[in-house]
Design an enzyme around this catalytic site. Structure first.
Site, PDB file in Angstrom:
ATOM      1  N   GLU A  17      38.588  54.000  26.604  1.00  0.00           N
ATOM      2  CA  GLU A  17      39.721  54.881  26.869  1.00  0.00           C
ATOM      3  C   GLU A  17      40.660  54.184  27.850  1.00  0.00           C
ATOM      4  O   GLU A  17      40.220  53.628  28.856  1.00  0.00           O
ATOM      5  CB  GLU A  17      39.243  56.204  27.472  1.00  0.00           C
ATOM      6  CG  GLU A  17      40.397  57.163  27.740  1.00  0.00           C
ATOM      7  CD  GLU A  17      39.961  58.445  28.414  1.00  0.00           C
ATOM      8  OE1 GLU A  17      39.382  59.298  27.739  1.00  0.00           O
ATOM      9  OE2 GLU A  17      40.209  58.580  29.634  1.00  0.00           O
ATOM     10  N   THR A  48      45.115  58.073  26.646  1.00  0.00           N
ATOM     11  CA  THR A  48      45.214  59.423  27.196  1.00  0.00           C
ATOM     12  C   THR A  48      46.646  59.968  27.140  1.00  0.00           C
ATOM     13  O   THR A  48      47.619  59.220  26.985  1.00  0.00           O
ATOM     14  CB  THR A  48      44.734  59.476  28.668  1.00  0.00           C
ATOM     15  OG1 THR A  48      45.590  58.657  29.444  1.00  0.00           O
ATOM     16  CG2 THR A  48      43.302  59.021  28.795  1.00  0.00           C
ATOM     17  N   TYR A  49      46.727  61.297  27.320  1.00  0.00           N
ATOM     18  CA  TYR A  49      48.002  62.009  27.254  1.00  0.00           C
ATOM     19  C   TYR A  49      48.155  62.834  28.522  1.00  0.00           C
ATOM     20  O   TYR A  49      47.225  63.554  28.913  1.00  0.00           O
ATOM     21  CB  TYR A  49      47.976  62.945  26.035  1.00  0.00           C
ATOM     22  CG  TYR A  49      49.341  63.406  25.619  1.00  0.00           C
ATOM     23  CD1 TYR A  49      50.162  62.564  24.888  1.00  0.00           C
ATOM     24  CD2 TYR A  49      49.814  64.661  25.976  1.00  0.00           C
ATOM     25  CE1 TYR A  49      51.432  62.969  24.514  1.00  0.00           C
ATOM     26  CE2 TYR A  49      51.075  65.078  25.602  1.00  0.00           C
ATOM     27  CZ  TYR A  49      51.875  64.221  24.863  1.00  0.00           C
ATOM     28  OH  TYR A  49      53.142  64.611  24.492  1.00  0.00           O
ATOM     29  N   ALA A  51      48.745  65.797  30.851  1.00  0.00           N
ATOM     30  CA  ALA A  51      48.522  67.213  30.537  1.00  0.00           C
ATOM     31  C   ALA A  51      49.835  67.969  30.349  1.00  0.00           C
ATOM     32  O   ALA A  51      49.953  68.829  29.497  1.00  0.00           O
ATOM     33  CB  ALA A  51      47.698  67.854  31.641  1.00  0.00           C
ATOM     34  N   HIS A  77      45.523  60.441  22.051  1.00  0.00           N
ATOM     35  CA  HIS A  77      45.203  61.763  22.596  1.00  0.00           C
ATOM     36  C   HIS A  77      46.470  62.612  22.508  1.00  0.00           C
ATOM     37  O   HIS A  77      47.576  62.103  22.710  1.00  0.00           O
ATOM     38  CB  HIS A  77      44.801  61.682  24.062  1.00  0.00           C
ATOM     39  CG  HIS A  77      43.530  60.934  24.349  1.00  0.00           C
ATOM     40  ND1 HIS A  77      42.750  61.199  25.450  1.00  0.00           N
ATOM     41  CD2 HIS A  77      42.904  59.941  23.688  1.00  0.00           C
ATOM     42  CE1 HIS A  77      41.696  60.378  25.457  1.00  0.00           C
ATOM     43  NE2 HIS A  77      41.771  59.602  24.396  1.00  0.00           N
ATOM     44  N   ARG A 107      43.144  70.520  24.243  1.00  0.00           N
ATOM     45  CA  ARG A 107      43.972  71.569  24.841  1.00  0.00           C
ATOM     46  C   ARG A 107      44.756  71.008  26.017  1.00  0.00           C
ATOM     47  O   ARG A 107      45.901  71.326  26.229  1.00  0.00           O
ATOM     48  CB  ARG A 107      43.088  72.721  25.329  1.00  0.00           C
ATOM     49  CG  ARG A 107      43.898  73.880  25.886  1.00  0.00           C
ATOM     50  CD  ARG A 107      43.058  74.860  26.655  1.00  0.00           C
ATOM     51  NE  ARG A 107      42.562  74.303  27.908  1.00  0.00           N
ATOM     52  CZ  ARG A 107      41.867  74.981  28.797  1.00  0.00           C
ATOM     53  NH1 ARG A 107      41.577  76.248  28.561  1.00  0.00           N
ATOM     54  NH2 ARG A 107      41.452  74.412  29.917  1.00  0.00           N
ATOM     55  N   ASP A 109      44.924  70.644  30.295  1.00  0.00           N
ATOM     56  CA  ASP A 109      44.719  71.645  31.346  1.00  0.00           C
ATOM     57  C   ASP A 109      46.037  72.343  31.604  1.00  0.00           C
ATOM     58  O   ASP A 109      46.924  71.816  32.267  1.00  0.00           O
ATOM     59  CB  ASP A 109      44.166  70.984  32.610  1.00  0.00           C
ATOM     60  CG  ASP A 109      42.715  70.602  32.393  1.00  0.00           C
ATOM     61  OD1 ASP A 109      41.950  71.474  31.938  1.00  0.00           O
ATOM     62  OD2 ASP A 109      42.369  69.446  32.620  1.00  0.00           O
ATOM     63  N   HIS A 150      32.209  73.505  29.258  1.00  0.00           N
ATOM     64  CA  HIS A 150      33.525  73.394  29.892  1.00  0.00           C
ATOM     65  C   HIS A 150      33.600  74.384  31.065  1.00  0.00           C
ATOM     66  O   HIS A 150      33.114  75.512  30.951  1.00  0.00           O
ATOM     67  CB  HIS A 150      34.606  73.703  28.847  1.00  0.00           C
ATOM     68  CG  HIS A 150      35.978  73.482  29.364  1.00  0.00           C
ATOM     69  ND1 HIS A 150      36.700  74.447  30.024  1.00  0.00           N
ATOM     70  CD2 HIS A 150      36.763  72.373  29.363  1.00  0.00           C
ATOM     71  CE1 HIS A 150      37.880  73.956  30.377  1.00  0.00           C
ATOM     72  NE2 HIS A 150      37.941  72.696  29.985  1.00  0.00           N
TER      73      HIS A 150
HETATM   74  P1  FAD Z   1      39.315  73.667  24.153  1.00  0.00           P
HETATM   75  O1  FAD Z   1      38.437  73.224  23.068  1.00  0.00           O
HETATM   76  O2  FAD Z   1      40.498  74.491  23.774  1.00  0.00           O
HETATM   77  O3  FAD Z   1      38.417  74.455  25.199  1.00  0.00           O
HETATM   78  C1  FAD Z   1      38.963  74.856  26.461  1.00  0.00           C
HETATM   79  C2  FAD Z   1      38.221  76.103  26.952  1.00  0.00           C
HETATM   80  O4  FAD Z   1      38.514  77.206  26.091  1.00  0.00           O
HETATM   81  C3  FAD Z   1      36.707  75.948  26.949  1.00  0.00           C
HETATM   82  O5  FAD Z   1      36.195  76.673  28.038  1.00  0.00           O
HETATM   83  C4  FAD Z   1      36.274  76.578  25.643  1.00  0.00           C
HETATM   84  O6  FAD Z   1      34.955  77.102  25.729  1.00  0.00           O
HETATM   85  C5  FAD Z   1      37.308  77.700  25.491  1.00  0.00           C
HETATM   86  N1  FAD Z   1      37.636  78.016  24.107  1.00  0.00           N
HETATM   87  C6  FAD Z   1      37.793  77.140  23.076  1.00  0.00           C
HETATM   88  N2  FAD Z   1      38.136  77.815  21.954  1.00  0.00           N
HETATM   89  C7  FAD Z   1      38.233  79.128  22.306  1.00  0.00           C
HETATM   90  C8  FAD Z   1      38.561  80.322  21.603  1.00  0.00           C
HETATM   91  N3  FAD Z   1      38.874  80.297  20.299  1.00  0.00           N
HETATM   92  N4  FAD Z   1      38.563  81.503  22.293  1.00  0.00           N
HETATM   93  C9  FAD Z   1      38.262  81.545  23.615  1.00  0.00           C
HETATM   94  N5  FAD Z   1      37.915  80.438  24.328  1.00  0.00           N
HETATM   95  C10 FAD Z   1      37.918  79.259  23.681  1.00  0.00           C
HETATM   96  N6  FAD Z   1      43.058  66.017  29.161  1.00  0.00           N
HETATM   97  C11 FAD Z   1      44.345  65.616  29.150  1.00  0.00           C
HETATM   98  O7  FAD Z   1      45.212  66.306  29.677  1.00  0.00           O
HETATM   99  N7  FAD Z   1      44.713  64.431  28.545  1.00  0.00           N
HETATM  100  C12 FAD Z   1      43.817  63.626  27.922  1.00  0.00           C
HETATM  101  O8  FAD Z   1      44.184  62.582  27.392  1.00  0.00           O
HETATM  102  C13 FAD Z   1      42.449  64.034  27.896  1.00  0.00           C
HETATM  103  N8  FAD Z   1      41.515  63.312  27.261  1.00  0.00           N
HETATM  104  C14 FAD Z   1      40.229  63.762  27.183  1.00  0.00           C
HETATM  105  C15 FAD Z   1      39.296  63.042  26.435  1.00  0.00           C
HETATM  106  C16 FAD Z   1      37.977  63.475  26.322  1.00  0.00           C
HETATM  107  C17 FAD Z   1      37.007  62.687  25.485  1.00  0.00           C
HETATM  108  C18 FAD Z   1      37.573  64.665  27.009  1.00  0.00           C
HETATM  109  C19 FAD Z   1      36.149  65.131  26.925  1.00  0.00           C
HETATM  110  C20 FAD Z   1      38.489  65.390  27.751  1.00  0.00           C
HETATM  111  C21 FAD Z   1      39.823  64.968  27.840  1.00  0.00           C
HETATM  112  N9  FAD Z   1      40.799  65.689  28.540  1.00  0.00           N
HETATM  113  C22 FAD Z   1      42.105  65.265  28.549  1.00  0.00           C
HETATM  114  C23 FAD Z   1      40.427  66.896  29.287  1.00  0.00           C
HETATM  115  C24 FAD Z   1      40.623  68.206  28.467  1.00  0.00           C
HETATM  116  O9  FAD Z   1      41.947  68.363  28.076  1.00  0.00           O
HETATM  117  C25 FAD Z   1      40.199  69.352  29.376  1.00  0.00           C
HETATM  118  O10 FAD Z   1      38.809  69.316  29.568  1.00  0.00           O
HETATM  119  C26 FAD Z   1      40.666  70.725  28.943  1.00  0.00           C
HETATM  120  O11 FAD Z   1      40.436  71.631  30.034  1.00  0.00           O
HETATM  121  C27 FAD Z   1      39.906  71.271  27.736  1.00  0.00           C
HETATM  122  O12 FAD Z   1      40.279  70.630  26.604  1.00  0.00           O
HETATM  123  P2  FAD Z   1      39.510  70.914  25.207  1.00  0.00           P
HETATM  124  O13 FAD Z   1      40.228  70.148  24.218  1.00  0.00           O
HETATM  125  O14 FAD Z   1      38.053  70.751  25.367  1.00  0.00           O
HETATM  126  O15 FAD Z   1      39.872  72.485  25.047  1.00  0.00           O
END
Ligand code: FAD
Length: 295
Positions: A17, A48-49, A51, A77, A107, A109, A150
């Site tokens: 990454e 990465t992207y 937020a 990303h 998603r 943050d 998460h």
């Molecule tokens: P989601 O899958 O949407 O989950 C977020 C929260 O919502 C979780 O608590 C989940 O349980 C809950 N949830 C999911 N679906 C639902 C639903 N339908 N109803 C209710 N609750 C739900 N961040 C950045 O800003 N830029 C990056 O480049 C970046 N790269 C990353 C790469 C990796 C490999 C990882 C593991 C994380 C990365 N992150 C990055 C961090 C990530 O964006 C954060 O952890 C963010 O808070 C959650 O993203 P997610 O895609 O897991 O979200």
């Protein structure tokens, strides 16, 4: 040009990454570290992207230049919290038209919480973005997985169900970093129990400095094992020793993950490749990569 899902099916992949550089100096530094990374010849690099959408163009430019100029399979990303649906569609159309095949749908943050109202049609969860990426072109779609759950999830079981839901449509997952092989195995077992057998690539972050450990643990909410925290703290005044501990711990974890049959190892490099190279050399992975024919 290659889809990451196909690479994972062909061999145990090593991937990295990278962050898009913020300044000309950082860009020059990244170029020289990318030259060194050629020793490892990673199967793919993910970029990465920001937020809040702050790296929109810089992420795009690095993805395209890696793929075009360095012939490295790139994964972009993309975070839906940063954008409207129309903006996301435009970003994806640009990637599609430029032949980028891999997107990590996140998603991000957001400055909003689960109760904040969104306009009709806007995206709240990564699962919404997976659907949009699917509809936008023939992309290979990855999603994030969180072995410890998460931090926003009501509980681990709910987080696993949401992850399983994402993986109904997505092709693969890449995990947040973690410190024990059992955390990864539990995640994969839980997904199997929910009927999901997509590849889950473990994310590994070598702890190479006290600052890295403190910062990443604070940002991700990932608990640092007390024994590791004690070792690193005891070596706080000796950066070389902290680095050595970090490489030793990560090499052991990677060895256990490989023994467990993982589809690949994804390294959170923080744009510094020495530790990744040292770990891969210790595991014999650098030689393996060097032996692979050039694309
Ligand atoms: P989601 O899958 O949407 O989950 C977020 C929260 O919502 C979780 O608590 C989940 O349980 C809950 N949830 C999911 N679906 C639902 C639903 N339908 N109803 C209710 N609750 C739900 N961040 C950045 O800003 N830029 C990056 O480049 C970046 N790269 C990353 C790469 C990796 C490999 C990882 C593991 C994380 C990365 N992150 C990055 C961090 C990530 O964006 C954060 O952890 C963010 O808070 C959650 O993203 P997610 O895609 O897991 O979200």
């Amino acid at each position: 040009m290659t889809r990451v899902l196909d690479l994972l099916a062909a061999r145990t992949c090593v991937s990295v990454e990278l962050w898009p550089p913020r300044s000309d100096t950082a860009a020059a530094r990244l170029e020289s570290t990318l030259d060194r990374l050629a020793l490892l010849a990673p199967d793919f690099a993910s970029i990465t992207y920001g937020a809040a959408g702050s790296t929109r163009d810089r992420t795009h430019d690095l993805v395209v230049s890696l793929q075009r100029d360095r012939h490295t399979t790139a994964m972009a990303h993309l975070a839906c919290a940063a954008h409207t649906r129309a903006e996301l569609e435009a970003i994806l159309a640009r990637y599609r038209d430029e032949g980028i095949e891999n997107v990590l749908a996140l998603r991000g943050d957001p400055p909003l919480d689960a109760t904040t109202a969104l306009e009709d049609g806007e995206l709240r969860h990564a699962s919404d973005l997976v659907e949009l990426v699917r509809a936008s072109g023939p992309f290979c779609v990855a999603v994030a997985a969180h072995p410890a759950g998460h931090p926003d999830a009501p509980d681990l079981a709910a987080d696993r169900r949401y992850l399983a839901r994402k993986l109904v449509s997505a092709d693969l997952a890449i995990t947040q970093f973690f410190f024990g092989v059992e955390e990864y195995l539990r995640l994969v077992d839980d997904l199997h129990a929910l009927g999901v057998d997509r590849p889950v690539v473990p994310g590994v972050m070598p702890v190479t400095s006290v600052r890295t450990l403190d910062r990443m643990a604070a940002l991700s909410g990932v608990p640092v094992p007390a024994a590791l925290a004690r070792r690193v703290d005891a070596a706080r005044d000796d950066p070389d020793e902290v680095y050595r501990i970090g490489v030793e711990v990560a090499t052991k974890l990677c060895g256990e993950l490989l023994d467990a049959g993982v589809p690949g190892l994804h390294f959170y490099t923080m744009n510094q490749f020495a530790a990744t190279l040292d770990i891969c050399s210790a595991l014999g992975l650098a030689k393996r990569a060097a032996a692979r024919p050039a694309p």
